[in-house]
Design an enzyme around this catalytic site. Sequence first.
Site, PDB file in Angstrom:
ATOM      1  N   ASP A   1      24.057   3.573   1.848  1.00 41.73           N
ATOM      2  CA  ASP A   1      24.818   4.500   1.021  1.00 41.73           C
ATOM      3  C   ASP A   1      25.880   3.755   0.215  1.00 41.73           C
ATOM      4  O   ASP A   1      27.058   4.064   0.266  1.00 41.73           O
ATOM      5  CB  ASP A   1      25.467   5.558   1.939  1.00 41.73           C
TER       6      ASP A   1
ATOM      7  N   THR B   1      19.943  15.182   5.966  1.00 42.18           N
ATOM      8  CA  THR B   1      19.851  14.721   7.356  1.00 42.18           C
ATOM      9  C   THR B   1      20.637  15.605   8.324  1.00 42.18           C
ATOM     10  O   THR B   1      20.593  15.379   9.523  1.00 42.18           O
ATOM     11  CB  THR B   1      20.372  13.272   7.463  1.00 42.18           C
ATOM     12  N   SER B   2      21.371  16.578   7.819  1.00 43.03           N
ATOM     13  CA  SER B   2      22.210  17.413   8.684  1.00 43.03           C
ATOM     14  C   SER B   2      21.562  18.781   8.895  1.00 43.03           C
ATOM     15  O   SER B   2      20.564  19.094   8.265  1.00 43.03           O
ATOM     16  CB  SER B   2      23.594  17.567   8.041  1.00 43.03           C
TER      17      SER B   2
ATOM     18  N   GLY C   1      29.364  14.124   7.330  1.00 44.64           N
ATOM     19  CA  GLY C   1      29.121  13.478   8.597  1.00 44.64           C
ATOM     20  C   GLY C   1      29.423  14.251   9.846  1.00 44.64           C
ATOM     21  O   GLY C   1      28.965  13.855  10.906  1.00 44.64           O
TER      22      GLY C   1
ATOM     23  N   THR D   1      26.544  22.751   2.423  1.00 44.18           N
ATOM     24  CA  THR D   1      27.278  23.938   1.973  1.00 44.18           C
ATOM     25  C   THR D   1      26.365  24.866   1.166  1.00 44.18           C
ATOM     26  O   THR D   1      26.428  26.092   1.318  1.00 44.18           O
ATOM     27  CB  THR D   1      28.529  23.521   1.179  1.00 44.18           C
TER      28      THR D   1
END
Lengths: 514, 514
Positions: free
Chosen positions: A257, A199-200, A169, A204
Amino acid sequence: MELSVETLMITTGGSRIALLSEQTASLLGVHSSDRIKITCKKQEMIAIANIADYFPQNRIGLYQETVAALGVKEGETVNAQLAPLPESLFNIRAKLHGERLRERDIIAIVKDVVERHLSTVEIAAFLTALSIHGLSTSETEFLSRAMISTGKTIDFGKRPILDKHSVGGIPGDKTSMIVVPIVAAAGFTIPKTSSRAITSPAGTADRVETLCPVNLSIKEIKEVVSKTNGCLVWGGSLELAPADDLFIQVEYPLGIDPMLLPSILSKKKAIGATHVVIDIPTGMGAKIKTRTEAYTLASDFIDLGKRLGLNIQCALTFGEQPLGCGIGPALEAREALTTLMGEGPSDLREKAIGLAGMLFEMVGAKNGRAIADEMVDSGKAMKKMREIIAAQGGNPLINPEDLPVGPESALVRSEQSGKVLWLSTDDIVRIAREAGAPKEKGAGVVLHAKLGDAVHKGGVLFEIYAERSSKLTSALELAGKLSPIVLSNKPEEKMILDKVPEKTRHEKVFNIDR
Amino acid sequence: MELSVETLMITTGGSRIALLSEQTASLLGVHSSDRIKITCKKQEMIAIANIADYFPQNRIGLYQETVAALGVKEGETVNAQLAPLPESLFNIRAKLHGERLRERDIIAIVKDVVERHLSTVEIAAFLTALSIHGLSTSETEFLSRAMISTGKTIDFGKRPILDKHSVGGIPGDKTSMIVVPIVAAAGFTIPKTSSRAITSPAGTADRVETLCPVNLSIKEIKEVVSKTNGCLVWGGSLELAPADDLFIQVEYPLGIDPMLLPSILSKKKAIGATHVVIDIPTGMGAKIKTRTEAYTLASDFIDLGKRLGLNIQCALTFGEQPLGCGIGPALEAREALTTLMGEGPSDLREKAIGLAGMLFEMVGAKNGRAIADEMVDSGKAMKKMREIIAAQGGNPLINPEDLPVGPESALVRSEQSGKVLWLSTDDIVRIAREAGAPKEKGAGVVLHAKLGDAVHKGGVLFEIYAERSSKLTSALELAGKLSPIVLSNKPEEKMILDKVPEKTRHEKVFNIDR
C-alpha cells in the site's frame, strides 16, 4: 498491416487489449505485452497486445473497451503496427533502479495508467518498486497532483468544505456515519465519499447502502449537498482520482500500500475539501501498529496537505479492538443510528464527537466537542441523517430495528470466566466475512465482551449473524478454531500468547480498505 | 455456486482465467484477481478471476486453457467458489518486504508459476522484488532446483555432456553454430538448445532455422544427437525449466533480468549437461559493461554450478562491437558456414576456437585450441554441420551463397575519412531490426568497417539488407539519424562523445536474449 476486426463480447475491466494470432503478431514483430497502434479511419489508439495461439490469422480481436474507444464494427478493416514503448515505461524502469522521479516522469506514468497504456504487469512493478524504495516527499506530491489532474473534480462553490477520513484497519468503524450528520447539522458542508469493503467486513459505502442508495452521480451529489450540507456516497464510480482505483486493484493481491497518502489526499482534493481530519487508528488490531508509526504518518499527511493546499489535522485513535459492537453492514448501520439517537456504545460516540469537534475547531469554533455533543443530544444530528437518507433516495423514517439482520444467528459462549485480556480483530474480521459480510448485508458479528469486560463461564462473548444457515455453520466452526477473545483473571496468568513450532510462514492480514 | 460454462474460443497464452459478471463475482465474494476453485464432475482446478462488466450472469467464461484443463463443454454446469490465497503469494509478499526465502517457499512459488496459480501481476511483483533486493546464493540455488524439478529433463544416457552458453548482448554472435559442430566432430556430445530473438536482431534458433527446422521434439532431439553427437534446436517448446519462459515474458516489458543465473543453469541442468562454458561478452556494446561486473558474474556462475553439480568455466570475451560482420538470421548463418569452411571473419573464428578449446580441456584434453583448429582445418567440423543439418531435416548440401538475403540492399558510406573510433552496437541492433530482422530472415546489416579499420571519405561503412523496399528505406533513414560508426584520425580529435541538453530520460537498451 491491415487486419479484420473481430469484436469480443467481453470487457476487460478497463484495459485496452487487442488479441492477435501468433503468426500475425510475428509478422508485425509484436511480442506479448508489446503495444500496437491501431488506426481506423481517423481514429487512432494504443492497445496492449495479447497473443493467442489459436486465434484466426489476419484478424484482430478487440475487447469491448477497445471497440468503444475506436468505434469499429465486426469485420471492419483497421491498420495495426508495432508502437514504440511509452516514455512512462522508461520512467518505471528508472524507479525499479532506485532513481528519483521528476514531476514530468510521474505525470507521464499516471496519465498512461489512466489511459490504459500501461499493462498491469508494468503497474505492479511500479508499485512494488515504490513499496520497496519508498517515495520522497516530492514524489508523493507529484503523484497526488497527477492523480487529481487526470480525474474529475467537484466544485461546490463555497468554502470551507470539511471532510473526514480514516486510514482504515479496525472493524466496526462506522464513525463517518455519525460525524457527517453532526457536521452538516451544525451548518458546515461535508460531502463524504467512501469505498466499499475489499478486505474488511464492511466499508462505509456498504453500511450506508442498507439505508439508502450510495451510487450517485456528481450532479446528484451536488443536489444532495445543496439540500442537506452533507452526503454519504460511494466514491468508486465518480472518477475522482481514477488512477487510485487502478492502483488499488493491483495493490490488493500484492498486500502492499505504498500510495496510502496520495491515494487519500488526491480524493479529498478532488472533492474540493479545505479542512480534513485524518483518523489514524493505532494499535494491535489496526493497520498502524505503533505510535511511532502513527506519528510519522500523521506528519507526512500534514506535510503533504500543506503542499496540496489542504488544512489537515490527524487524530491517533485507540485501535486495539473493534469500534462499537456491531461488525457487518446492517449491524453497523443500526449502531450508527442508535448512536445518533443518543444511545449506542460509548467508544463510538466518544470517537465521533472527538473527530467532529476537531473539525469544528479547525474552522474557528471555540469548543468543538460541546457543539458536537449538542448536535447529538438535541436530536439535530439524527434529523440531519434522516434528511440525507431522504435526499439520497432512502426511507427517512427508518429506525435501527427496521434494518434486517440475520435471520440466522448463534451465540458464542465463554468456556471459562475471567476478564477480556485481548481480542484479535483479524480473527473477528475473518469470522464476520465467513458469515457472509460484506456481501450479505445482514451478516456479521456483534461483540458482547470487549477489552477489560468480565465474563462468567457460559457468558456470551459474541453473536454471529448470517443470512444462510450454511454460512452460520462455517462461521461458527471458524470461531471455534480461532478463539478470537482471550480471557484471564490476571494478565500474569496468561503470558504465552502463541506458540511457534514448525509453523508455516505467518499469514499477515492485509487491509487495503481506506 | 452453480454456473453455466461459456467457452471462449481464445487462449490466454497459458494463464488459467475464468470470466465472471460483476454480479456473479459479487455473490461469490470474488474480486478481480482473486482465485476461484472450479469443480466439474471429479475434476477440480484453480483459476484466476477476471471480472467483466457486461458478461452474462450465472455464467462462467472459460478460456481455452481452462476448458482443456477441466474437460468441460459449452453449457455444462460447474461449481465455483472463492479459493483461499495460495501460500506462494504470502512468500512473494515476504520477499516484497525483504525477507529471505526458504527452499520450500521458493518451490511453492515456482510450482504455482508453472501451474498458473499466480497472476502476472504477482509474478511481476516477485521479479521486481528480486531485482531490487537481490538474491542470496541459496535463493539462487533453490530457484534453479525448483525450475528444474517443475519441468522435463533429458537423459542422453552418457557422460560427459558438453554445452556452451552466452549471457547475450552482442549482435552477430553466431559462435554456437561453429562451436557445436567442432565439439561434435571431435566425438563429444553437445545438445545445444537456444532461444529466438526477443530484443536482438537474431537468436541462435532464428539463425539455424535458415538452414533446417529447429522446432524438434525431445524424441527427435535424442535421435539427432545419437546420430551426430550434436544438435542446434529451439528450446522454447521443450518444457525444460518452463518457469523460466514464464518469468522472461514478465521480465521483458520491465527491463529487468534478476533470474539470469538460475534461468541459464536450470536449462543446462535439465538437458543433462555436465561441462559448460559460459561466454560473458564484456564491453560497451554488451550486456555486461565492465570487467568487474563480468568477474562477479563469472564467480556466481561457477559457484551456482558447483551447487547444482555442474562443471563450469566462464570466458570473458571482447564485447565492444558486434562479432563478425553479418547481423540478421540469414546473414549470420552464411557467415557461420563460411567460418566453418575455414574462411570468415577472424574474430569469430578466434572466439569459436577459443570456447571449443576450453570445453575440450575441461574434459581432459591437453591442447584444446589445437583440437578445435584441426576440426575446422580438416573440414571435419563443416562435415559435422552438414550431418546435423540433415538430421534436423534440412538440406545438407547447402552452401553459404544459397541462403537468400536481401533482396533489397543499400550501402552506407562515410562522409569523412578516418579510423573507426567507436561503434554503437545498440544503434546497429536498431537498424537491423528496422530493416526487418529477426522476422524477415534475409534482413540485417553487414559491417564493412570495424574498430580500428581505416575508411576513406566515400568508403563503405556498412550495408543494409531488407526483404521489402519500405523497410530498407526506413532502416536507411534511421541509419542517417543514428550514425552508429564514429570515425576519427586520432582519438584526441573527437573527445566529446555526446551532448546532453534538455534531453528526455535516456532510453537504456535492454537485452533479455540469452
